[in-house]
Design an enzyme around this catalytic site. Structure first.
Site, PDB file in Angstrom:
ATOM      1  N   TYR A  65      38.478  38.003  57.398  1.00  0.00           N
ATOM      2  CA  TYR A  65      39.171  37.304  56.312  1.00  0.00           C
ATOM      3  C   TYR A  65      40.049  36.210  56.893  1.00  0.00           C
ATOM      4  O   TYR A  65      41.125  36.472  57.414  1.00  0.00           O
ATOM      5  CB  TYR A  65      40.016  38.278  55.494  1.00  0.00           C
ATOM      6  CG  TYR A  65      39.246  39.423  54.869  1.00  0.00           C
ATOM      7  CD1 TYR A  65      37.862  39.364  54.712  1.00  0.00           C
ATOM      8  CD2 TYR A  65      39.904  40.569  54.440  1.00  0.00           C
ATOM      9  CE1 TYR A  65      37.166  40.421  54.141  1.00  0.00           C
ATOM     10  CE2 TYR A  65      39.209  41.625  53.862  1.00  0.00           C
ATOM     11  CZ  TYR A  65      37.845  41.550  53.723  1.00  0.00           C
ATOM     12  OH  TYR A  65      37.155  42.598  53.159  1.00  0.00           O
ATOM     13  N   LEU A 212      37.064  45.312  39.816  1.00  0.00           N
ATOM     14  CA  LEU A 212      37.235  44.459  38.634  1.00  0.00           C
ATOM     15  C   LEU A 212      36.193  43.343  38.590  1.00  0.00           C
ATOM     16  O   LEU A 212      36.394  42.318  37.941  1.00  0.00           O
ATOM     17  CB  LEU A 212      38.650  43.862  38.622  1.00  0.00           C
ATOM     18  CG  LEU A 212      39.781  44.897  38.516  1.00  0.00           C
ATOM     19  CD1 LEU A 212      41.135  44.222  38.641  1.00  0.00           C
ATOM     20  CD2 LEU A 212      39.674  45.670  37.213  1.00  0.00           C
ATOM     21  N   GLY A 213      35.080  43.566  39.278  1.00  0.00           N
ATOM     22  CA  GLY A 213      34.019  42.565  39.241  1.00  0.00           C
ATOM     23  C   GLY A 213      34.470  41.203  39.706  1.00  0.00           C
ATOM     24  O   GLY A 213      34.123  40.183  39.118  1.00  0.00           O
ATOM     25  N   ARG A 214      35.281  41.178  40.785  1.00  0.00           N
ATOM     26  CA  ARG A 214      35.836  39.937  41.342  1.00  0.00           C
ATOM     27  C   ARG A 214      36.636  39.158  40.294  1.00  0.00           C
ATOM     28  O   ARG A 214      36.648  37.936  40.283  1.00  0.00           O
ATOM     29  CB  ARG A 214      34.734  39.070  41.948  1.00  0.00           C
ATOM     30  CG  ARG A 214      34.047  39.747  43.121  1.00  0.00           C
ATOM     31  CD  ARG A 214      33.014  38.883  43.789  1.00  0.00           C
ATOM     32  NE  ARG A 214      32.555  39.538  45.000  1.00  0.00           N
ATOM     33  CZ  ARG A 214      31.630  40.503  45.028  1.00  0.00           C
ATOM     34  NH1 ARG A 214      31.069  40.895  43.894  1.00  0.00           N
ATOM     35  NH2 ARG A 214      31.285  41.071  46.156  1.00  0.00           N
ATOM     36  N   PHE A 216      36.156  39.196  36.999  1.00  0.00           N
ATOM     37  CA  PHE A 216      35.462  38.946  35.736  1.00  0.00           C
ATOM     38  C   PHE A 216      35.811  40.001  34.689  1.00  0.00           C
ATOM     39  O   PHE A 216      35.898  39.701  33.491  1.00  0.00           O
ATOM     40  CB  PHE A 216      33.948  38.905  35.955  1.00  0.00           C
ATOM     41  CG  PHE A 216      33.202  38.315  34.796  1.00  0.00           C
ATOM     42  CD1 PHE A 216      33.045  36.944  34.686  1.00  0.00           C
ATOM     43  CD2 PHE A 216      32.654  39.126  33.805  1.00  0.00           C
ATOM     44  CE1 PHE A 216      32.365  36.385  33.612  1.00  0.00           C
ATOM     45  CE2 PHE A 216      31.976  38.579  32.738  1.00  0.00           C
ATOM     46  CZ  PHE A 216      31.822  37.204  32.632  1.00  0.00           C
ATOM     47  N   SER A 218      38.551  41.296  34.315  1.00  0.00           N
ATOM     48  CA  SER A 218      39.937  41.066  33.897  1.00  0.00           C
ATOM     49  C   SER A 218      40.028  39.942  32.876  1.00  0.00           C
ATOM     50  O   SER A 218      40.778  40.037  31.901  1.00  0.00           O
ATOM     51  CB  SER A 218      40.815  40.704  35.098  1.00  0.00           C
ATOM     52  OG  SER A 218      40.765  41.697  36.085  1.00  0.00           O
TER      53      SER A 218
END
Length: 346
Positions: A65, A212-214, A216, A218
């Protein structure tokens, strides 16, 4: 600083070797890499300290990262006596020198570990994952070096990320695996077929990234409008215009259910992951304190079996459009390694 949430963060056992963590972790990747420009360091350190004050003790990073900048950020945030309260997870496996090369050879494993220890400013890594599996090196060889690092006191527990069921089984035969990290959410459920059952058979903890589906799950389709041009998600198939309308319908159903339950869609999606079992720890990432407070509130959201079934019906098989990644070759679906008999050490 926003007030710390009142939700009590329970503790959980991760795996069968003694590792205990907060039942929800904090994914730190987006603070430094892939989701747009790096965020201001003082703000991210404040967020990390806020999470710790709220009861989150399980922090997740990787040498990839940045590369390296996220570990350096955590190293600064860990100064001042908070280290002993935490379970720190980092990862190796993708060399960033001259391109993205997946490596699991012993010399690289050792060099990567020593580099992470320096950047984090710690004497020992609590949970050390192989981020991606090197398909040219028998998993037994990689695990052999990790076992040495455990014996030397440089790491406490070993994990794998995006590994196939057979790779997990072979690795666990060399040294116990404490956790497998994988993408698991209401709209990414492929792992339920054989990887989750294998982990449970072997007593391995499950760490769910991108629960959280990257983002999405949210914010739905409007999330796309807020992404910078440097945000990698713009190139992810599920976020592409040709898939967005269908996927937005999934979010709208989730959002409607969340409204009925008096919680946010983020909390509902996270609660679904929490309800998968006491061996599952989601690690949602965020760069905003208010979003963190929302996420940790998911620990208080209760779902009945009927509500779980209803939520899952919104994302029936085939409804999600697009793969998880632009290219799937580096993920768990293809991560078999050659037999140990094929390895010729140098």
């Amino acid at each position: 600083m926003a007030a710390a949430p009142v939700t009590v963060v329970r503790r959980m056992k991760l795996g069968s070797q003694g590792l205990e963590v907060s039942a929800q972790g904090l994914g730190c990747m987006g603070m430094s890499a892939f989701y747009g420009p790096p965020k201001p360091e003082p703000d991210m350190i404040e967020l990390i300290h806020h999470a710790i004050a709220a009861g989150i003790t399980f922090l997740d990073t990787a040498d990839f990262y940045g590369p390296h900048t996220n570990e350096l950020l955590l190293g600064k945030a860990l100064q001042g006596g908070v280290r002993e309260k935490l379970q720190l997870a980092t990862k190796f496996g993708i060399s960033s020198g001259g391109g993205w090369e997946v490596r699991g050879d012993p010399a690289y494993v050792r060099a990567a570990c020593e580099g992470s220890l320096r950047r984090l400013g710690v004497g020992c890594i609590d949970l050390y994952y192989q981020l991606r599996i090197d398909t040219t090196v028998p998993i037994e060889v990689t695990m052999g070096e990790l076992k040495k690092l455990v014996e030397e006191g440089k790491i406490k527990y070993i994990g794998l990320s995006e590994a196939s069921a057979s790779t997990i089984r072979r690795a666990h035969g060399v040294h116990p695996i404490s956790a497998v990290q994988l993408e698991w959410s209401i709209w990414s459920r492929d792992v339920e077929e054989d990887i989750i059952p294998t982990c449970r058979e072997l007593g391995i903890g499950i760490v769910a990234y991108s629960p959280l589906g990257r983002g999405f799950l949210s914010g739905g389709a409007k999330l796309i409008d807020s992404l910078s041009e440097q945000d990698a998600r713009k190139n992810f198939p599920r976020f592409r215009p040709e898939n967005l309308d269908k996927n937005a319908q999934i979010f709208e159903r989730v959002n409607a259910m969340a409204t009925r339950k008096g919680c946010t869609p983020s909390q509902l999606a996270l609660a679904w992951v929490h309800h998968q079992g006491s061996d599952v720890c989601p690690i949602p990432g965020t760069t905003k304190i208010e979003n963190f407070n929302q996420n940790v509130g998911a620990l208080s959201v209760k779902l009945t079996p009927q509500e779980m079934a209803e939520l899952e019906s919104y994302v029936a098989a085939g409804d999600v459009q697009g793969d998880r990644y632009p290219q799937m070759a580096s993920t768990w679906k293809y991560c078999e390694t050659p037999p140990l008999s094929s390895w010729k050490s140098e």
